[in-house]
Design a protein around this motif. Structure first.
Motif, PDB file in Angstrom:
ATOM      1  N   GLN A  26     -30.153   5.827  -7.425  1.00  0.00           N
ATOM      2  CA  GLN A  26     -30.308   4.586  -8.042  1.00  0.00           C
ATOM      3  C   GLN A  26     -29.703   4.318  -9.350  1.00  0.00           C
ATOM      4  O   GLN A  26     -28.905   3.027 -10.256  1.00  0.00           O
ATOM      5  CB  GLN A  26     -31.745   4.875  -8.603  1.00  0.00           C
ATOM      6  CG  GLN A  26     -32.267   4.448  -7.099  1.00  0.00           C
ATOM      7  CD  GLN A  26     -34.006   4.039  -6.952  1.00  0.00           C
ATOM      8  OE1 GLN A  26     -34.878   3.678  -8.201  1.00  0.00           O
ATOM      9  NE2 GLN A  26     -34.689   2.925  -6.415  1.00  0.00           N
ATOM     10  N   GLN A  27     -30.557   6.185 -10.376  1.00  0.00           N
ATOM     11  CA  GLN A  27     -29.033   6.048 -11.706  1.00  0.00           C
ATOM     12  C   GLN A  27     -28.029   5.869 -11.470  1.00  0.00           C
ATOM     13  O   GLN A  27     -27.439   4.980 -12.595  1.00  0.00           O
ATOM     14  CB  GLN A  27     -29.345   7.141 -12.506  1.00  0.00           C
ATOM     15  CG  GLN A  27     -31.010   7.271 -12.511  1.00  0.00           C
ATOM     16  CD  GLN A  27     -31.484   8.802 -13.326  1.00  0.00           C
ATOM     17  OE1 GLN A  27     -30.574   9.565 -12.967  1.00  0.00           O
ATOM     18  NE2 GLN A  27     -32.465   8.849 -14.930  1.00  0.00           N
ATOM     19  N   HIS A  28     -27.308   6.941 -10.517  1.00  0.00           N
ATOM     20  CA  HIS A  28     -26.173   5.983 -10.566  1.00  0.00           C
ATOM     21  C   HIS A  28     -26.014   4.736  -9.546  1.00  0.00           C
ATOM     22  O   HIS A  28     -24.756   4.035 -11.070  1.00  0.00           O
ATOM     23  CB  HIS A  28     -25.517   6.788  -9.396  1.00  0.00           C
ATOM     24  CG  HIS A  28     -23.744   7.124  -8.723  1.00  0.00           C
ATOM     25  ND1 HIS A  28     -22.437   7.168 -10.293  1.00  0.00           N
ATOM     26  CD2 HIS A  28     -22.986   6.412  -7.801  1.00  0.00           C
ATOM     27  CE1 HIS A  28     -21.889   6.543  -9.088  1.00  0.00           C
ATOM     28  NE2 HIS A  28     -21.679   6.071  -8.333  1.00  0.00           N
ATOM     29  N   GLU A  29     -26.242   3.970  -8.791  1.00  0.00           N
ATOM     30  CA  GLU A  29     -25.898   2.722  -9.342  1.00  0.00           C
ATOM     31  C   GLU A  29     -26.385   1.715 -10.298  1.00  0.00           C
ATOM     32  O   GLU A  29     -25.385   0.748 -10.418  1.00  0.00           O
ATOM     33  CB  GLU A  29     -26.987   2.474  -7.983  1.00  0.00           C
ATOM     34  CG  GLU A  29     -26.305   2.761  -6.598  1.00  0.00           C
ATOM     35  CD  GLU A  29     -27.974   2.425  -5.196  1.00  0.00           C
ATOM     36  OE1 GLU A  29     -28.177   2.058  -5.825  1.00  0.00           O
ATOM     37  OE2 GLU A  29     -27.317   3.232  -4.468  1.00  0.00           O
ATOM     38  N   MET A  30     -26.638   1.778 -10.790  1.00  0.00           N
ATOM     39  CA  MET A  30     -27.568   1.190 -12.113  1.00  0.00           C
ATOM     40  C   MET A  30     -26.149   1.627 -13.567  1.00  0.00           C
ATOM     41  O   MET A  30     -25.909   0.410 -14.007  1.00  0.00           O
ATOM     42  CB  MET A  30     -28.943   1.855 -12.476  1.00  0.00           C
ATOM     43  CG  MET A  30     -29.689   1.215 -12.240  1.00  0.00           C
ATOM     44  SD  MET A  30     -31.005   1.224 -13.184  1.00  0.00           S
ATOM     45  CE  MET A  30     -31.007   0.968 -14.435  1.00  0.00           C
ATOM     46  N   LEU A  31     -25.435   3.004 -13.060  1.00  0.00           N
ATOM     47  CA  LEU A  31     -24.546   2.929 -14.559  1.00  0.00           C
ATOM     48  C   LEU A  31     -23.179   2.792 -13.776  1.00  0.00           C
ATOM     49  O   LEU A  31     -22.657   1.508 -14.395  1.00  0.00           O
ATOM     50  CB  LEU A  31     -24.532   4.098 -13.700  1.00  0.00           C
ATOM     51  CG  LEU A  31     -24.922   4.904 -15.193  1.00  0.00           C
ATOM     52  CD1 LEU A  31     -24.846   6.781 -15.236  1.00  0.00           C
ATOM     53  CD2 LEU A  31     -24.545   4.841 -16.409  1.00  0.00           C
ATOM     54  N   VAL A  32     -22.720   2.127 -12.144  1.00  0.00           N
ATOM     55  CA  VAL A  32     -22.100   1.623 -11.474  1.00  0.00           C
ATOM     56  C   VAL A  32     -22.191   0.208 -12.004  1.00  0.00           C
ATOM     57  O   VAL A  32     -21.194  -1.120 -12.150  1.00  0.00           O
ATOM     58  CB  VAL A  32     -21.866   1.623 -10.008  1.00  0.00           C
ATOM     59  CG1 VAL A  32     -20.826   0.965  -9.639  1.00  0.00           C
ATOM     60  CG2 VAL A  32     -21.352   2.836  -9.957  1.00  0.00           C
ATOM     61  N   MET A  33     -23.152  -0.819 -11.822  1.00  0.00           N
ATOM     62  CA  MET A  33     -23.189  -2.176 -11.995  1.00  0.00           C
ATOM     63  C   MET A  33     -23.180  -2.635 -13.466  1.00  0.00           C
ATOM     64  O   MET A  33     -22.818  -4.115 -13.246  1.00  0.00           O
ATOM     65  CB  MET A  33     -24.807  -2.696 -11.454  1.00  0.00           C
ATOM     66  CG  MET A  33     -24.836  -2.762  -9.998  1.00  0.00           C
ATOM     67  SD  MET A  33     -26.479  -2.642  -9.010  1.00  0.00           S
ATOM     68  CE  MET A  33     -27.456  -1.471  -9.697  1.00  0.00           C
ATOM     69  N   LEU A  38     -17.539  -5.506 -16.698  1.00  0.00           N
ATOM     70  CA  LEU A  38     -16.013  -5.841 -16.824  1.00  0.00           C
ATOM     71  C   LEU A  38     -16.018  -7.734 -16.406  1.00  0.00           C
ATOM     72  O   LEU A  38     -15.087  -8.050 -16.779  1.00  0.00           O
ATOM     73  CB  LEU A  38     -15.966  -5.281 -15.705  1.00  0.00           C
ATOM     74  CG  LEU A  38     -15.055  -3.549 -15.487  1.00  0.00           C
ATOM     75  CD1 LEU A  38     -14.896  -3.480 -14.162  1.00  0.00           C
ATOM     76  CD2 LEU A  38     -13.859  -3.386 -16.722  1.00  0.00           C
ATOM     77  N   LEU A  39     -16.660  -7.871 -15.785  1.00  0.00           N
ATOM     78  CA  LEU A  39     -17.264  -9.424 -15.526  1.00  0.00           C
ATOM     79  C   LEU A  39     -17.657 -10.060 -16.780  1.00  0.00           C
ATOM     80  O   LEU A  39     -16.757 -11.329 -17.048  1.00  0.00           O
ATOM     81  CB  LEU A  39     -18.709  -9.571 -14.548  1.00  0.00           C
ATOM     82  CG  LEU A  39     -18.705  -9.421 -13.196  1.00  0.00           C
ATOM     83  CD1 LEU A  39     -19.535  -9.467 -12.852  1.00  0.00           C
ATOM     84  CD2 LEU A  39     -17.227 -10.048 -12.617  1.00  0.00           C
TER      85      LEU A  39
END
Length: 77
Positions: free
Chosen positions: A36-43, A49-50
């Motif tokens: 989840q921490q990795h996914e949050m960093l990606v998001m 970027l958006l």
């Protein structure tokens, strides 16, 4: 006396079983948290970027520097 030892052995085995289950659960939760921490960093990176893309589009479309169309310069400027 032998019955007491058998009861204690049984209790120790039960506690060992519970400990093994808890260790497995903690490891599973740790892996889930890391994912989840990795996914949050990606998001967060995608969101940044958006945001940059949106600001660039707003600038390209002539909106004001804050991205607010109300601050847009008229076409004759």
């Amino acid at each position: 006396m032998s019955a007491d030892v058998d009861i204690l052995k049984q209790q120790i085995l039960e506690l060992q079983s519970q400990l093994a289950f808890q260790e497995d659960a903690v490891q599973s939760l740790d892996r889930a948290l890391a994912q989840q921490q990795h996914e949050m960093l990606v998001m967060r990176r995608q969101l940044e970027l958006l945001r940059q893309h949106q600001l660039q589009q707003a600038e390209d479309n002539g909106a004001g520097p804050d991205g607010n169309p109300a601050n847009e310069l008229p076409p004759h400027y």
